[in-house]
Design a protein around this motif. Structure first.
Motif, mmCIF file in Angstrom:
data_model
loop_
_atom_site.group_PDB
_atom_site.id
_atom_site.type_symbol
_atom_site.label_atom_id
_atom_site.label_comp_id
_atom_site.label_asym_id
_atom_site.label_seq_id
_atom_site.Cartn_x
_atom_site.Cartn_y
_atom_site.Cartn_z
ATOM 1 N N LEU A 1 6.173 16.371 -16.507
ATOM 2 C CA LEU A 1 5.539 17.643 -16.186
ATOM 3 C C LEU A 1 4.127 17.722 -16.757
ATOM 4 O O LEU A 1 3.202 18.211 -16.088
ATOM 5 N N MET B 1 1.909 15.509 -14.549
ATOM 6 C CA MET B 1 1.626 16.143 -13.264
ATOM 7 C C MET B 1 0.620 17.279 -13.432
ATOM 8 O O MET B 1 -0.255 17.478 -12.584
ATOM 9 N N ARG B 2 0.726 18.027 -14.518
ATOM 10 C CA ARG B 2 -0.236 19.097 -14.765
ATOM 11 C C ARG B 2 -1.618 18.512 -15.044
ATOM 12 O O ARG B 2 -2.636 18.997 -14.531
ATOM 13 N N LEU C 1 0.455 19.862 -10.229
ATOM 14 C CA LEU C 1 1.483 20.859 -10.504
ATOM 15 C C LEU C 1 0.817 22.182 -10.848
ATOM 16 O O LEU C 1 -0.158 22.213 -11.599
ATOM 17 N N ALA D 1 10.902 24.429 -15.641
ATOM 18 C CA ALA D 1 10.857 23.158 -14.915
ATOM 19 C C ALA D 1 11.677 22.082 -15.621
ATOM 20 O O ALA D 1 12.403 21.309 -14.976
ATOM 21 N N PHE E 1 9.248 18.798 -7.369
ATOM 22 C CA PHE E 1 8.073 19.264 -8.118
ATOM 23 C C PHE E 1 6.784 18.665 -7.559
ATOM 24 O O PHE E 1 5.730 19.311 -7.606
ATOM 25 N N ASP F 1 5.758 20.742 -5.062
ATOM 26 C CA ASP F 1 5.479 22.061 -5.647
ATOM 27 C C ASP F 1 6.404 23.138 -5.092
ATOM 28 O O ASP F 1 5.977 24.271 -4.841
#
Length: 325
Positions: A123, A126-127, A132, A156, A243, A246
């Motif tokens: 996560l 991805m951010r 994300l 998440a 994810f 999204d």
């Protein structure tokens, strides 16, 4: 389509070599003694067969997406590597089971902590890559719920770990987890085609083809089991795709069987504790209860897969508004 066919061929060819090798290594599955008695006939069936479709997917995305990677597009690679980390956790678990000749590998706490760490790392990556957002897409309503980043990341991580373990629970009879996940992968492949997510579409198509190739060896009566190596990889792949697109809430309709299997397990444990020893189901998860009610393994696979197909079609309708955005 090319990715699907290529992954099918690679998986089938790898399987032709892998299954005999696993037999030579005596990598046999130990069967739960508290399960259906007829499952004891499966004792010694090779496990860790998930390696074949992992190889099929990996080879396919490298062949089909190498130009995209040269251009700096790595979304599909992130999804694959994330799923691969979960597959590695499953491999360690399988290896310990095989080595100790019992149906127990890593402890629940060990698996949870490793899975949670992998989810948080994915996560954050991805951010960092801008892939994300904390805008939670609501299928069927075609709108977004804006969330605080910290709250979203906690949510998440919970969804990812829950999804991975739900897919793992579904892997209890010949061909079930693979057959149920084929329409889920197909859903993401169609969504990718409509939205122009070529690389993610290649991954989803490769996963679909790899699972079909795996079913050559895993459909009842199974010549090989995917093991935690395969089921945790599948769970990671399904969660990561949700994810990457999204839209994590789409896991509710497309993963309806995963959810039903998990809920049956939760209900069984909760009811057992509340009633001091009584059982709500004859056995959990749900597929074992239905087996004990007289359902054959083939019937279970066809019914559960059919239900998943219907809910995936419903999910496509539910996100149709997003296609037009």
């Amino acid at each position: 389509m090319i990715a699907c066919v290529l992954s099918f061929v690679v998986t089938a060819l790898v399987g032709k070599w892998l299954v005999p090798e696993l037999r030579k290594l005596k990598a046999g599955q130990s069967i739960r003694t508290d399960g259906p008695k007829w499952h004891m006939a499966k004792e010694g069936t090779p496990t860790m067969g998930g390696l074949m479709f992992i190889a099929g997917v990996g080879v396919t995305i490298l062949i089909c997406c190498w130009k995209s990677m040269l251009q700096g597009n790595f979304s599909h690679l992130y999804v694959f590597l994330f799923a691969l980390v979960y597959g590695a956790i499953g491999y360690v678990d399988d290896y310990r089971k095989v080595r100790m000749h019992q149906n127990l590998g890593l402890t629940a706490l060990q698996k949870f902590l490793m899975q949670l760490a992998a989810a948080v790392a994915f996560l954050c990556l991805m951010r960092f890559e801008g892939l994300l957002t904390p805008n939670l897409y609501l299928p069927f309503f075609n709108t977004y719920l804006v969330m605080n980043w910290v709250v979203y990341l906690i949510f998440a991580a919970f969804v990812i770990v829950g999804t991975v373990n739900a897919v793992n629970l579904t892997d209890g009879i010949d061909g079930l987890a693979a057959s149920v996940t084929v329409p889920v992968a197909l859903f993401f492949a169609i969504a990718a085609a409509w939205w122009g997510y070529r690389e993610l579409g290649v991954f989803a198509g490769a996963l679909c083809g790899g699972l079909i190739g795996f079913l050559i060896y895993n459909f009842h009566p199974a010549k090989v089991f995917m093991g935690d190596t395969g089921s945790l990889f599948l769970g990671g792949a399904v969660a990561a795709m949700a994810f990457a697109f999204d839209m994590p809430l789409i896991l509710i309709p497309v993963g309806i069987i995963y959810i039903a299997e998990t809920l049956s397990d939760i209900i069984q444990v909760g009811y057992f504790k509340l009633t001091h020893g009584k059982r709500f189901f004859r056995m959990a998860p749900l597929h074992h209860h239905l087996e004990l009610c007289g359902w054959s393994e083939k019937k279970l696979v066809f019914v559960f897969s059919g239900i998943t197909v219907l809910f995936c079609a419903l999910a496509l309708w539910g996100v149709a508004g997003r296609f037009a955005m």
